[in-house]
Write a protein that holds these residues in place. Structure first.
Motif, short mmCIF file in Angstrom:
data_model
loop_
_atom_site.label_atom_id
_atom_site.label_comp_id
_atom_site.label_asym_id
_atom_site.label_seq_id
_atom_site.Cartn_x
_atom_site.Cartn_y
_atom_site.Cartn_z
N LYS A 1 0.81 -1.22 0.00
CA LYS A 1 0.00 0.00 0.00
C LYS A 1 0.84 1.27 0.00
O LYS A 1 0.34 2.36 -0.25
CB LYS A 1 -0.94 0.01 1.19
N GLU A 2 2.14 1.15 0.28
CA GLU A 2 3.00 2.33 0.30
C GLU A 2 3.88 2.38 -0.94
O GLU A 2 5.07 2.68 -0.87
CB GLU A 2 3.85 2.36 1.57
N ASP A 3 3.31 2.13 -2.08
CA ASP A 3 4.09 2.18 -3.31
C ASP A 3 4.23 3.63 -3.78
O ASP A 3 3.62 4.56 -3.25
CB ASP A 3 3.41 1.34 -4.40
N TYR A 4 5.01 3.82 -4.82
CA TYR A 4 5.41 5.14 -5.30
C TYR A 4 4.22 6.01 -5.71
O TYR A 4 3.42 5.64 -6.56
CB TYR A 4 6.34 4.94 -6.50
N HIS A 5 4.11 7.18 -5.07
CA HIS A 5 3.16 8.23 -5.45
C HIS A 5 1.70 7.79 -5.44
O HIS A 5 0.89 8.36 -6.17
CB HIS A 5 3.51 8.79 -6.84
N LEU B 1 7.22 26.18 -7.44
CA LEU B 1 6.11 25.40 -8.00
C LEU B 1 6.46 23.92 -7.95
O LEU B 1 7.54 23.52 -8.42
CB LEU B 1 5.79 25.83 -9.43
N TYR B 2 5.58 23.12 -7.41
CA TYR B 2 5.82 21.68 -7.27
C TYR B 2 5.66 20.96 -8.60
O TYR B 2 4.64 21.08 -9.29
CB TYR B 2 4.83 21.09 -6.27
N THR B 3 6.69 20.21 -8.99
CA THR B 3 6.62 19.36 -10.19
C THR B 3 7.22 17.98 -9.90
O THR B 3 7.80 17.35 -10.78
CB THR B 3 7.36 20.00 -11.38
N GLY B 4 7.06 17.52 -8.67
CA GLY B 4 7.65 16.24 -8.29
C GLY B 4 7.08 15.05 -9.03
O GLY B 4 7.72 14.00 -9.11
N ASP B 5 5.88 15.20 -9.60
CA ASP B 5 5.32 14.11 -10.40
C ASP B 5 5.42 14.42 -11.89
O ASP B 5 4.67 13.87 -12.71
CB ASP B 5 3.87 13.82 -10.00
N ARG C 1 16.36 10.27 -24.15
CA ARG C 1 15.36 11.21 -24.63
C ARG C 1 15.39 12.44 -23.75
O ARG C 1 15.85 12.39 -22.60
CB ARG C 1 13.94 10.62 -24.59
N ASP C 2 14.89 13.54 -24.27
CA ASP C 2 14.71 14.74 -23.48
C ASP C 2 13.30 14.70 -22.89
O ASP C 2 12.32 14.91 -23.60
CB ASP C 2 14.89 15.99 -24.35
N LEU C 3 13.20 14.39 -21.59
CA LEU C 3 11.90 14.23 -20.95
C LEU C 3 11.55 15.43 -20.07
O LEU C 3 10.69 15.33 -19.20
CB LEU C 3 11.89 12.94 -20.12
N ARG C 4 12.18 16.57 -20.33
CA ARG C 4 11.83 17.77 -19.58
C ARG C 4 10.46 18.28 -20.04
O ARG C 4 10.03 18.03 -21.17
CB ARG C 4 12.90 18.84 -19.80
N PRO D 1 4.47 6.87 -21.60
CA PRO D 1 3.43 6.92 -20.56
C PRO D 1 4.02 7.33 -19.22
O PRO D 1 5.06 6.83 -18.79
CB PRO D 1 2.92 5.48 -20.53
N GLY D 2 3.35 8.25 -18.55
CA GLY D 2 3.84 8.79 -17.30
C GLY D 2 4.58 10.10 -17.46
O GLY D 2 4.79 10.83 -16.50
N TYR D 3 4.98 10.39 -18.70
CA TYR D 3 5.71 11.63 -18.98
C TYR D 3 4.96 12.54 -19.95
O TYR D 3 5.35 13.69 -20.13
CB TYR D 3 7.09 11.33 -19.56
N ILE D 4 3.94 12.06 -20.59
CA ILE D 4 3.21 12.88 -21.56
C ILE D 4 2.66 14.12 -20.86
O ILE D 4 1.99 14.02 -19.83
CB ILE D 4 2.06 12.06 -22.20
#
Length: 276
Positions: free
Chosen positions: A113-117, A151-155, A201-204, A213-216
């Protein structure tokens, strides 16, 4: 004058931590985040002593914690006892565990239950960081002739609340220093970013290569990117982290972006903010 400390990745543990995590994260800590035999918890007091001696405001731009272990909080709080003023924003690691990445299962099972995000993790650990910032999503430090905005962008994404926040800052007609964890795409340092990326890749945020998926980019991330890169943007500089490699480039409208190397390597960066 500010001193940026980013991506320190503290991992301190005691009997309050699940023993299988202690084994898995401890191994990674010793082999990844400990550089030249120096552990992150040895570096942080040195950074803060230097900041105090030179009257610098510490700027924590995310991933100070590798995971939200209780001993990490105890240690960090102790380090801040003699710090009068600082600025803090979260990264992607601080408030969550990454058991899948750190392969904790090879040491034995842990509570799933304590998995990532996930929502459980956010409800449990996110509130523990409120003592470091009034608003973990966004905060503005407004001075006579300058605004420093976090500004939060942790995800890896911007949120709906960020749109109105940025627009209101623009209406103040003051220069803005933009602080965030995940940097923006720009062409100037593209080759270096791709070369030093695990995915090649440039994932900024704002990158045309964010198709994984997860970065779009979300619609809010796209809107923030448009606001930041518009020609008349009052943003004078962007300070980011996350990538662990130092690079510098300008966005399409000329805004300089400074990405600092992970502080677990040893550096903290001093920025002197001056008028024209």
């Amino acid at each position: 004058t500010i001193m940026k400390i980013t991506d320190l990745h503290l991992y301190l543990s005691d009997e309050r931590e699940h023993p299988n995590r202690v084994k898995a994260y401890g191994w990674r800590y010793d082999n990844y985040w400990t550089v030249d035999g120096v552990k992150p918890e040895e570096r942080l007091p040195l950074f803060l002593d230097y900041a105090k001696e030179h009257n610098l405001v510490p700027l924590f731009t995310g991933d100070m914690f590798d995971v939200p272990s209780l001993k990490n909080f105890d240690f960090f709080d102790k380090c801040l006892e003699n710090v009068d003023n600082y600025i803090y924003t979260l990264g992607n690691h601080d408030w969550s565990y990454m058991d899948w990445l750190y392969k904790v299962e090879r040491w034995g099972k842990i509570p799933a239950k304590e998995d990532y995000h996930n929502e459980h993790t956010k409800q449990k650990y996110w509130p523990m960081f409120h003592k470091y910032a009034k608003n973990l999503y966004q905060e503005a430090f407004i001075y006579d002739d300058l605004i420093i905005a976090t500004l939060y962008t942790g995800d890896e994404q911007y949120k709906k609340c960020h749109i109105n926040f940025i627009k209101k800052l623009y209406e103040m007609n003051k220069p803005i220093i933009f602080i965030t964890h995940t940097p923006f795409y720009n062409e100037e340092d593209y080759d270096f970013v791709v070369k030093t990326s695990d995915s090649k890749r440039d994932l900024r945020i704002g990158s045309p290569e964010r198709t994984i998926p997860g970065y779009i980019d979300s619609k809010y991330s796209r809107e923030v990117y448009k606001l930041v890169t518009q020609k008349d943007s009052p943003i004078k500089a962007i300070i980011a982290g996350h990538r662990h490699f130092e690079s510098f480039g300008h966005l399409s409208n000329g805004i300089p972006q400074f990405i600092a190397r992970g502080s677990y390597f040893g550096p903290a960066v001093e920025y002197i903010i001056k008028g024209k």
